[in-house]
Design a protein around this motif. Structure first.
Motif, PDB file in Angstrom:
ATOM      1  N   ALA A  83       9.642  77.890  46.904  1.00  0.00           N
ATOM      2  CA  ALA A  83       8.368  78.624  46.903  1.00  0.00           C
ATOM      3  C   ALA A  83       7.838  78.769  45.480  1.00  0.00           C
ATOM      4  O   ALA A  83       6.636  78.585  45.238  1.00  0.00           O
ATOM      5  N   ALA A  84       8.707  79.075  44.535  1.00  0.00           N
ATOM      6  CA  ALA A  84       8.285  79.224  43.138  1.00  0.00           C
ATOM      7  C   ALA A  84       7.736  77.902  42.597  1.00  0.00           C
ATOM      8  O   ALA A  84       6.723  77.885  41.884  1.00  0.00           O
ATOM      9  N   ALA A  85       8.374  76.795  42.948  1.00  0.00           N
ATOM     10  CA  ALA A  85       7.889  75.485  42.506  1.00  0.00           C
ATOM     11  C   ALA A  85       6.513  75.181  43.085  1.00  0.00           C
ATOM     12  O   ALA A  85       5.638  74.650  42.388  1.00  0.00           O
ATOM     13  N   LEU A  86       6.289  75.536  44.348  1.00  0.00           N
ATOM     14  CA  LEU A  86       4.979  75.327  44.975  1.00  0.00           C
ATOM     15  C   LEU A  86       3.895  76.158  44.293  1.00  0.00           C
ATOM     16  O   LEU A  86       2.779  75.683  44.066  1.00  0.00           O
ATOM     17  N   VAL A  87       4.223  77.396  43.967  1.00  0.00           N
ATOM     18  CA  VAL A  87       3.246  78.261  43.288  1.00  0.00           C
ATOM     19  C   VAL A  87       2.915  77.699  41.911  1.00  0.00           C
ATOM     20  O   VAL A  87       1.750  77.659  41.511  1.00  0.00           O
ATOM     21  N   GLU A  88       3.919  77.239  41.180  1.00  0.00           N
ATOM     22  CA  GLU A  88       3.674  76.659  39.857  1.00  0.00           C
ATOM     23  C   GLU A  88       2.785  75.422  39.958  1.00  0.00           C
ATOM     24  O   GLU A  88       1.878  75.232  39.150  1.00  0.00           O
ATOM     25  N   GLU A  89       3.034  74.593  40.966  1.00  0.00           N
ATOM     26  CA  GLU A  89       2.227  73.386  41.169  1.00  0.00           C
ATOM     27  C   GLU A  89       0.780  73.759  41.490  1.00  0.00           C
ATOM     28  O   GLU A  89      -0.161  73.182  40.948  1.00  0.00           O
ATOM     29  N   THR A  90       0.602  74.733  42.347  1.00  0.00           N
ATOM     30  CA  THR A  90      -0.737  75.177  42.719  1.00  0.00           C
ATOM     31  C   THR A  90      -1.451  75.817  41.529  1.00  0.00           C
ATOM     32  O   THR A  90      -2.642  75.589  41.313  1.00  0.00           O
ATOM     33  N   ALA A  91      -0.727  76.595  40.750  1.00  0.00           N
ATOM     34  CA  ALA A  91      -1.319  77.262  39.586  1.00  0.00           C
ATOM     35  C   ALA A  91      -1.768  76.264  38.533  1.00  0.00           C
ATOM     36  O   ALA A  91      -2.674  76.550  37.748  1.00  0.00           O
ATOM     37  N   ALA A  92      -1.160  75.085  38.513  1.00  0.00           N
ATOM     38  CA  ALA A  92      -1.507  74.079  37.520  1.00  0.00           C
ATOM     39  C   ALA A  92      -2.831  73.382  37.827  1.00  0.00           C
ATOM     40  O   ALA A  92      -3.386  72.702  36.969  1.00  0.00           O
ATOM     41  N   ALA A  93      -3.354  73.554  39.030  1.00  0.00           N
ATOM     42  CA  ALA A  93      -4.614  72.912  39.411  1.00  0.00           C
ATOM     43  C   ALA A  93      -5.768  73.498  38.602  1.00  0.00           C
ATOM     44  O   ALA A  93      -5.827  74.702  38.353  1.00  0.00           O
ATOM     45  N   SER A  94      -6.693  72.634  38.208  1.00  0.00           N
ATOM     46  CA  SER A  94      -7.876  73.102  37.479  1.00  0.00           C
ATOM     47  C   SER A  94      -8.819  73.843  38.430  1.00  0.00           C
ATOM     48  O   SER A  94      -8.696  73.729  39.650  1.00  0.00           O
ATOM     49  N   GLU A  95      -9.781  74.563  37.856  1.00  0.00           N
ATOM     50  CA  GLU A  95     -10.763  75.256  38.698  1.00  0.00           C
ATOM     51  C   GLU A  95     -11.556  74.256  39.529  1.00  0.00           C
ATOM     52  O   GLU A  95     -11.879  74.517  40.685  1.00  0.00           O
ATOM     53  N   GLY A  96     -11.844  73.106  38.969  1.00  0.00           N
ATOM     54  CA  GLY A  96     -12.557  72.068  39.708  1.00  0.00           C
ATOM     55  C   GLY A  96     -11.761  71.572  40.901  1.00  0.00           C
ATOM     56  O   GLY A  96     -12.315  71.342  41.976  1.00  0.00           O
ATOM     57  N   GLU A  97     -10.462  71.408  40.710  1.00  0.00           N
ATOM     58  CA  GLU A  97      -9.603  70.989  41.819  1.00  0.00           C
ATOM     59  C   GLU A  97      -9.552  72.065  42.899  1.00  0.00           C
ATOM     60  O   GLU A  97      -9.573  71.754  44.092  1.00  0.00           O
ATOM     61  N   VAL A  98      -9.507  73.321  42.485  1.00  0.00           N
ATOM     62  CA  VAL A  98      -9.492  74.424  43.451  1.00  0.00           C
ATOM     63  C   VAL A  98     -10.796  74.440  44.244  1.00  0.00           C
ATOM     64  O   VAL A  98     -10.790  74.563  45.469  1.00  0.00           O
ATOM     65  N   ARG A  99     -11.931  74.280  43.549  1.00  0.00           N
ATOM     66  CA  ARG A  99     -13.218  74.254  44.251  1.00  0.00           C
ATOM     67  C   ARG A  99     -13.314  73.058  45.190  1.00  0.00           C
ATOM     68  O   ARG A  99     -13.788  73.183  46.317  1.00  0.00           O
ATOM     69  N   ALA A 100     -12.850  71.880  44.757  1.00  0.00           N
ATOM     70  CA  ALA A 100     -12.895  70.691  45.607  1.00  0.00           C
ATOM     71  C   ALA A 100     -12.041  70.893  46.857  1.00  0.00           C
ATOM     72  O   ALA A 100     -12.462  70.547  47.967  1.00  0.00           O
ATOM     73  N   ARG A 101     -10.868  71.485  46.698  1.00  0.00           N
ATOM     74  CA  ARG A 101      -9.997  71.770  47.844  1.00  0.00           C
ATOM     75  C   ARG A 101     -10.688  72.751  48.789  1.00  0.00           C
ATOM     76  O   ARG A 101     -10.628  72.619  50.006  1.00  0.00           O
ATOM     77  N   TRP A 102     -11.373  73.747  48.205  1.00  0.00           N
ATOM     78  CA  TRP A 102     -12.080  74.746  49.012  1.00  0.00           C
ATOM     79  C   TRP A 102     -13.199  74.089  49.818  1.00  0.00           C
ATOM     80  O   TRP A 102     -13.361  74.370  51.003  1.00  0.00           O
ATOM     81  N   VAL A 103     -13.954  73.201  49.175  1.00  0.00           N
ATOM     82  CA  VAL A 103     -15.044  72.505  49.871  1.00  0.00           C
ATOM     83  C   VAL A 103     -14.485  71.738  51.058  1.00  0.00           C
ATOM     84  O   VAL A 103     -15.008  71.828  52.182  1.00  0.00           O
ATOM     85  N   ARG A 104     -13.426  71.002  50.840  1.00  0.00           N
ATOM     86  CA  ARG A 104     -12.824  70.224  51.938  1.00  0.00           C
ATOM     87  C   ARG A 104     -12.341  71.134  53.072  1.00  0.00           C
ATOM     88  O   ARG A 104     -12.498  70.817  54.249  1.00  0.00           O
ATOM     89  N   SER A 105     -11.768  72.270  52.713  1.00  0.00           N
ATOM     90  CA  SER A 105     -11.280  73.184  53.758  1.00  0.00           C
ATOM     91  C   SER A 105     -12.442  73.787  54.544  1.00  0.00           C
ATOM     92  O   SER A 105     -12.352  73.962  55.753  1.00  0.00           O
ATOM     93  N   ARG A 106     -13.538  74.105  53.866  1.00  0.00           N
ATOM     94  CA  ARG A 106     -14.705  74.657  54.561  1.00  0.00           C
ATOM     95  C   ARG A 106     -15.341  73.610  55.464  1.00  0.00           C
ATOM     96  O   ARG A 106     -15.788  73.907  56.558  1.00  0.00           O
ATOM     97  N   LEU A 107     -15.406  72.353  54.995  1.00  0.00           N
ATOM     98  CA  LEU A 107     -15.952  71.283  55.830  1.00  0.00           C
ATOM     99  C   LEU A 107     -15.074  71.068  57.058  1.00  0.00           C
ATOM    100  O   LEU A 107     -15.583  70.893  58.170  1.00  0.00           O
ATOM    101  N   ALA A 108     -13.781  71.089  56.865  1.00  0.00           N
ATOM    102  CA  ALA A 108     -12.859  70.934  58.001  1.00  0.00           C
ATOM    103  C   ALA A 108     -13.020  72.083  58.987  1.00  0.00           C
ATOM    104  O   ALA A 108     -12.931  71.880  60.200  1.00  0.00           O
ATOM    105  N   ALA A 109     -13.295  73.270  58.483  1.00  0.00           N
ATOM    106  CA  ALA A 109     -13.439  74.448  59.349  1.00  0.00           C
ATOM    107  C   ALA A 109     -14.615  74.311  60.314  1.00  0.00           C
ATOM    108  O   ALA A 109     -14.586  74.880  61.403  1.00  0.00           O
ATOM    109  N   VAL A 110     -15.644  73.575  59.908  1.00  0.00           N
ATOM    110  CA  VAL A 110     -16.786  73.374  60.806  1.00  0.00           C
ATOM    111  C   VAL A 110     -16.719  72.020  61.506  1.00  0.00           C
ATOM    112  O   VAL A 110     -17.679  71.578  62.133  1.00  0.00           O
ATOM    113  N   GLY A 111     -15.579  71.342  61.384  1.00  0.00           N
ATOM    114  CA  GLY A 111     -15.366  70.089  62.095  1.00  0.00           C
ATOM    115  C   GLY A 111     -16.023  68.873  61.470  1.00  0.00           C
ATOM    116  O   GLY A 111     -16.157  67.833  62.116  1.00  0.00           O
ATOM    117  N   PHE A 112     -16.404  68.958  60.206  1.00  0.00           N
ATOM    118  CA  PHE A 112     -17.046  67.816  59.546  1.00  0.00           C
ATOM    119  C   PHE A 112     -15.989  66.771  59.197  1.00  0.00           C
ATOM    120  O   PHE A 112     -15.001  67.075  58.541  1.00  0.00           O
TER     121      PHE A 112
END
Length: 111
Positions: free
Chosen positions: A45-74
């Motif tokens: 779990a600690a390794a996963l958190v460290e990996e996630t924390a290393a993501a840039s803000e742009g990567e976080v936003r891109a992941r968020w966009v994809r998750s929101r698109l998936a949520a509406v079935g796009f």
């Protein structure tokens, strides 16, 4: 990422809120106090958190966009006008400008 409570109009502001440092600290403390049979799971779990924390803000936003698109079935092309429309369906308070900027960020950072 969600809208700011109390705001009812469209917004161009998109905030990235990260608390992975707090989660990481809690996991490190749990790991320090862990029994031997708990260590492997907490280390993973600690390794996963460290990996996630290393993501840039742009990567976080891109992941968020994809998750929101998936949520509406796009499932179409993320670079399309239909993707912007679907993103605004998923997050109605996003302005057109914010949705386009987020789309561009997601296109620039493929999975």
């Amino acid at each position: 990422m969600t809208g700011i409570p109390g705001l009812r109009k469209k917004t161009d502001a998109v905030l990235v809120v990260r608390d992975s440092d707090l989660v990481g600290a809690a996991l490190r403390q749990a790991l320090a106090d862990a029994r031997p049979e708990e260590r492997a799971g907490l280390e993973q779990a600690a390794a996963l958190v460290e990996e996630t924390a290393a993501a840039s803000e742009g990567e976080v936003r891109a992941r968020w966009v994809r998750s929101r698109l998936a949520a509406v079935g796009f499932t179409g092309d993320i670079a399309s006008v239909a993707a912007v429309k679907a993103l605004r369906q998923a997050e109605p308070r996003l302005s057109l400008l914010a949705a386009v900027q987020l789309q561009k960020e997601a296109v620039a950072r493929p999975e």
